[in-house]
Design a protein around this motif. Structure first.
Motif, PDB file in Angstrom:
ATOM      1  N   ALA B  32      -2.864  -5.296  -0.832  1.00  0.00           N
ATOM      2  CA  ALA B  32      -2.140  -3.969  -1.274  1.00  0.00           C
ATOM      3  C   ALA B  32      -3.210  -2.866  -1.930  1.00  0.00           C
ATOM      4  CB  ALA B  32      -1.487  -4.474  -2.830  1.00  0.00           C
ATOM      5  N   LEU B  33      -4.430  -3.398  -2.515  1.00  0.00           N
ATOM      6  CA  LEU B  33      -5.456  -2.327  -2.651  1.00  0.00           C
ATOM      7  C   LEU B  33      -5.700  -1.563  -1.543  1.00  0.00           C
ATOM      8  CD1 LEU B  33      -7.000  -1.485  -5.309  1.00  0.00           C
ATOM      9  CD2 LEU B  33      -8.762  -3.051  -4.370  1.00  0.00           C
ATOM     10  N   LEU B  34      -6.039  -2.371  -0.263  1.00  0.00           N
ATOM     11  CA  LEU B  34      -6.401  -1.773   0.678  1.00  0.00           C
ATOM     12  C   LEU B  34      -5.353  -0.595   1.166  1.00  0.00           C
ATOM     13  CD1 LEU B  34      -8.976  -2.047   2.650  1.00  0.00           C
ATOM     14  CD2 LEU B  34      -7.357  -3.293   4.206  1.00  0.00           C
ATOM     15  N   GLY B  35      -4.232  -1.002   0.954  1.00  0.00           N
ATOM     16  CA  GLY B  35      -3.072  -0.088   1.518  1.00  0.00           C
ATOM     17  C   GLY B  35      -3.018   1.052   0.612  1.00  0.00           C
ATOM     18  N   PHE B  36      -3.088   1.017  -0.805  1.00  0.00           N
ATOM     19  CA  PHE B  36      -3.252   1.971  -1.600  1.00  0.00           C
ATOM     20  C   PHE B  36      -4.060   2.872  -1.419  1.00  0.00           C
ATOM     21  CE2 PHE B  36      -4.851   3.575  -5.747  1.00  0.00           C
ATOM     22  CZ  PHE B  36      -3.579   4.240  -6.163  1.00  0.00           C
ATOM     23  N   MET B  37      -5.486   2.236  -1.270  1.00  0.00           N
ATOM     24  CA  MET B  37      -6.693   3.102  -0.868  1.00  0.00           C
ATOM     25  C   MET B  37      -6.381   4.087   0.363  1.00  0.00           C
ATOM     26  SD  MET B  37      -9.600   1.001  -2.762  1.00  0.00           S
ATOM     27  CE  MET B  37     -10.794   0.986  -1.782  1.00  0.00           C
ATOM     28  N   LEU B  38      -5.951   3.522   1.288  1.00  0.00           N
ATOM     29  CA  LEU B  38      -5.910   3.864   2.734  1.00  0.00           C
ATOM     30  C   LEU B  38      -4.876   5.209   2.470  1.00  0.00           C
ATOM     31  CD1 LEU B  38      -5.529   1.181   5.247  1.00  0.00           C
ATOM     32  CD2 LEU B  38      -7.162   3.250   5.076  1.00  0.00           C
ATOM     33  N   VAL B  39      -3.587   5.024   1.669  1.00  0.00           N
ATOM     34  CA  VAL B  39      -2.708   6.044   1.355  1.00  0.00           C
ATOM     35  C   VAL B  39      -3.165   7.153   0.632  1.00  0.00           C
ATOM     36  CG1 VAL B  39      -0.621   6.507   0.197  1.00  0.00           C
ATOM     37  CG2 VAL B  39      -0.631   4.585   1.696  1.00  0.00           C
ATOM     38  N   VAL B  40      -4.134   6.852  -0.504  1.00  0.00           N
ATOM     39  CA  VAL B  40      -4.992   7.866  -1.235  1.00  0.00           C
ATOM     40  C   VAL B  40      -5.811   8.723  -0.331  1.00  0.00           C
ATOM     41  CG1 VAL B  40      -6.526   8.350  -3.031  1.00  0.00           C
ATOM     42  CG2 VAL B  40      -4.602   6.810  -3.404  1.00  0.00           C
TER      43      VAL B  40
END
Lengths: 433, 418
Positions: B32-40
């Protein structure tokens, strides 16, 4: 002295209660004139009601329905009801109601939004009323693809390909979960349809369209306006925000710290800013955030932002329902050996959603009301159109009739929604919460 | 003979990250964190690219440039040569002004309407039901433009006050003029004023106001001390000394003395030229926004109040009656404290909603923060990204501080109760 008895042997027939405590008179006495204070309140409120009605009703009914301009309207009213009459000029509604409802949608295609609206109602019916046959749910599953196609038009292959994306996901899940493992199946079911929608759908649909042309005239979003626009945005936001809101609420309640933080951050951010700033984001900022060269429709952008806005509020409503459930329910689900998703689906959510019905419906109502805000960023919803109509030379200076009509339509929609929520609450009442 | 041995040491396998529930939550969170950071990262890189292409690097320098637009309703001095920063600040104060006024009026109206809706009088409760349903089911934006139309269309223009037999007259002994350009009210003036004190060189606050506020606070503090003393005496002896005149005096007397010392008088508006001069001018945009927001929010608050009063069970009132309490004591000591506990949390969110809805001021041309920072400043400078993000930040700060203050109050009420 024979046979004198002092006790009555037969019952007397019941006497009617005094006139002042039964029937209409009794009711009036009880509810309107029971104490001096009550008498004063009754007189004051009756006076107030009379004053309001006496000033509004003549205006509504001493009106003109046939005129070409405001000036003509006033002449007709003066001629019909005397020189002092100040009636409404409903002629403007008569002349412009199609525009207020459909915006600039081509007139010969009005059947499409009407059909779409009817289909949407038919699709909603089995969700709203449990008495209807369950087979109708099959249509409800198809309607989300059919209704947008009817509204925007274009090739029929696009909705077909979007449905095909879901089929791809289901097939991938079935194949992979049998051969590789359930986790791989779930991941594939999540990822493959998205890839399909992004990369395959539009080239495949246009290819198929060139082979087998199957479509109706495409309508650009800028032709949408009036109540058609409000209802479209409202319907999309309402249907999409419930599932997103449930996921966000579950995320906020979860033990996973990072997931929880992300959800809390999102919810509190969206709830902390007014919708109008999010609409500014949709109208001026979204183009900055997306890859250079992407330019998609303002109405779709607005729909995305309104949906996000509604989901945050929905998440809080659902969270309230989750928090109101006694913890025994969670423990019982655990004791039965259900896993997280099963216990949510079978035990927790049915009860939590039932508790949160009033909140969910009032969120729906406020989302639908908030669609009027799009007039501020220049979309032609009913309020935006009313400005345009007043700019017309013929109708310059007309105010109350337009606002009154728009308010009336909104009132009908929102009031029936709130009555429906009351009906549902009564129906689902099981005596305990 | 058995030997004790440690539990078999499980070697860590990579698949345990997925199939072992001890590690699975870590995996999910990591993904989840990785996905969030990728989107940001994706959004930020897009934004930077787009800004690069437009030649508009993020820069807040425009705030010091002259705003060159007028704001006609303002709380502090401002003219069009002042900077964008000051214009935004004027807008922020306007937002706060309408929010505070709206919350106050909406609370009063909401409580009155909520109580009247519970009245046994059929007619009164029906009228209030109609009010609540009417205001709750029509969009607030429509109410705002509707109130604006009422003010403009139905009130007399200033020139109706002119002439030998004017068709309109001023209210309240010729002190207040209600016109279709707004309301002109008398303003407080001081003939022996103390002058202004400047804060950070940004805005001035008159010393008279500070003196009056200090006198009021001191008065209420002293009044609180007197009440505490009366409470102590009552606890010790059972007799409560009569204190109401003392408590009134310590609040009113110092205030009145300061007013007289400063030479307080009212400056009345008067018709000069085409318009009224002097006095405080509340513009139509402010009044329409204020009334519409208050009437709209009052309908929601009325429902909260009604629910709160209904939530206090009848047994509470009966128990208090059995103890021999008088009716007003029952209300203030038994029913109200319990009802408040139910009413206050939704009341907080109504205040928040009102503050956020005040951003619709732009529809009637009231220059709040959305109209200045998110409106004219944004359009003039073309700095959409900076302006909208700052605007959101300002609203976030306002919302979070309201909920902080109110949650603190809520907690206090709860502690007193339990």
């Amino acid at each position: 002295m024979a046979n004198v008895s002092y006790v009555r042997k037969t019952m007397l027939p019941e006497k009617a209660p005094p006139v002042t405590s039964s029937g209409v008179l009794g009711w009036i006495r009880e509810n309107l004139f029971s104490t001096p204070l009550n008498v004063i309140l009754t007189l004051l409120s009756a006076g107030f009601a009379f004053y309001v009605l006496a000033s509004i009703l003549p205006w509504i009914f001493q009106s003109s329905w046939t005129a070409g301009s405001l000036g003509e309207c006033r002449e007709v009213i003066k001629a019909t009801y005397g020189p002092d009459a100040h009636g409404a000029c409903w002629a403007v509604i008569r002349e412009r109601y199609l525009q207020l409802i459909f915006g600039f949608y081509p007139a010969e295609l009005y059947w499409r939004p009407i059909l779409a609206f009817v289909l949407a109602l038919v699709a909603l019916a089995p969700v709203l009323f449990s008495g209807l046959p369950r087979q109708m749910m099959r249509f409800s599953a198809v309607a989300p693809f059919l209704v947008p196609w009817l509204l925007w038009g274009g090739t029929f292959w696009v909705p077909l390909m979007v449905i095909a994306g879901i089929a791809v996901g289901v097939i991938a899940y079935n194949l992979l979960s049998r051969t590789v493992g359930s986790l791989a199946g779930i991941i594939a079911a999540g990822v493959l349809p998205v890839l399909w929608w992004i990369f395959v759908t539009s080239p495949l649909a246009s290819g198929l369209q060139s082979i087998i042309p199957l479509g109706i005239e495409a309508i650009p979003s800028r032709s949408f306006g009036g109540f058609l626009l409000s209802i479209t945005i409202g319907l999309v936001a309402i249907t999409a925000s419930l599932p997103i809101g449930i996921v966000l609420a579950l995320g906020r309640q979860s033990d996973l710290l990072i997931v929880k933080t992300l959800c809390v951050g999102f919810i509190e951010f969206i709830r902390g800013v007014p919708l109008i700033t999010l609409l500014f984001v949709a109208s001026v900022l979204l183009n900055y955030f997306l890859p250079p060269g992407t330019d998609f429709d303002i109405i779709v952008r607005v729909m995305i932002m309104v949906t996000l806005f509604a989901s945050a509020y929905m998440a809080e409503v659902v969270r309230g329902g989750l928090a109101a459930l006694p913890s025994g329910q969670y423990e019982a689900a655990d004791a039965l050996g259900l896993d997280y998703w099963k216990s949510q689906r079978l035990i927790i959510m049915p009860q939590a959603l039932k508790i949160s019905i009033p909140g969910i419906v009032s969120t729906f109502i406020s989302v639908f009301k908030d669609t009027t805000l799009v007039s501020i960023i220049g979309l032609l919803d009913p309020l935006g159109l009313s400005k345009a109509i007043r700019a017309d030379v013929n109708w310059n200076g007309i105010v109350w009739e337009l606002y009154g009509f728009i308010a009336f339509v909104f009132f009908i929609f929102c009031f029936s929604m709130s009555r429906y929520s009351m009906y549902l609450e009564r129906k689902l009442q099981t005596g305990h919460r | 003979m058995t030997t004790l041995s440690d539990a078999p040491k499980e070697s860590f396998r990579l698949s345990m990250l997925i199939y072992d529930s001890r590690y699975r939550s870590l995996t999910i969170q990591f993904v989840a964190l990785l996905g969030f950071m990728l989107v940001v990262a994706w959004l930020v890189s897009n934004t930077l690219q787009n800004l690069e292409a437009l030649g508009k690097p993020i820069d807040f320098g425009f705030f010091s440039e002259p705003a060159s637009y007028d704001i006609n309703q303002r709380l502090i001095d401002y003219n069009s040569r002042d900077s964008h920063l000051r214009a935004s600040f004027v807008g922020l104060l306007n937002t706060l002004l309408v929010a505070v006024m709206g919350c106050a009026l909406a609370t009063v109206m909401g409580v009155v309407i909520g109580v009247m809706r519970l009245s046994k009088n059929w007619m009164l409760s029906r009228i209030m039901t109609v009010y609540v349903e009417l205001f709750r089911n029509v969009p607030v934006l429509l109410w705002i433009v509707f109130f604006m139309a009422i003010l403009i269309e139905t009130l007399p223009p200033p020139n109706a006050f002119r002439g030998e037999t004017p068709s309109a007259s001023m209210w309240l002994w010729d002190s207040m003029a209600v016109t279709n350009r707004g309301i002109y009210m008398p303003e407080p003036l001081f003939s022996r004023g103390l002058g202004d004190v400047s804060f950070f060189g940004a805005f001035n606050i008159s010393l008279e106001l500070i003196a009056l506020v200090v006198a009021l606070i001191a008065g209420f503090w002293a009044s609180g001390r007197i009440k505490a003393r009366a409470d102590r005496i009552q606890e010790a002896t059972g007799d409560r000394p009569t204190t109401w005149y003392l408590r009134l005096a310590v609040v009113v007397l110092p205030f009145a003395v300061i007013l007289i010392l400063l030479g307080f008088h009212l400056g009345y508006p008067a018709l000069k030229g085409f318009n009224f001069q002097g006095g405080i001018h509340m513009r139509n945009s402010l009044i329409a926004l204020w009334l519409a927001l208050s009437f709209y929010t009052a309908a929601f608050i009325a429902e909260n109040v009604r629910a709160g009063i209904l939530a206090v069970s009848g047994g509470q009132t009966e128990a208090a009656e059995a103890l021999g309490l008088r009716p007003n004591r029952i209300m203030s000591l038994v029913v109200l404290p319990q009802a408040l506990r139910v009413i206050i949390p939704p009341l907080i969110s109504q205040y928040l909603n009102l503050t956020k809805n005040s951003s619709l001021a732009i529809a009637v041309g009231y220059m709040d923060i959305t109209g200045t920072l998110g409106g004219i400043t944004m359009n003039q400078t073309g700095r959409e990204l900076e302006c909208v993000l700052l605007l959101m930040l300002v609203y976030l700060i306002i919302s979070l501080s309201i909920s902080l203050v109110m949650n603190w109050y809520n907690k206090r009420v709860k502690l007193v109760e339990r």
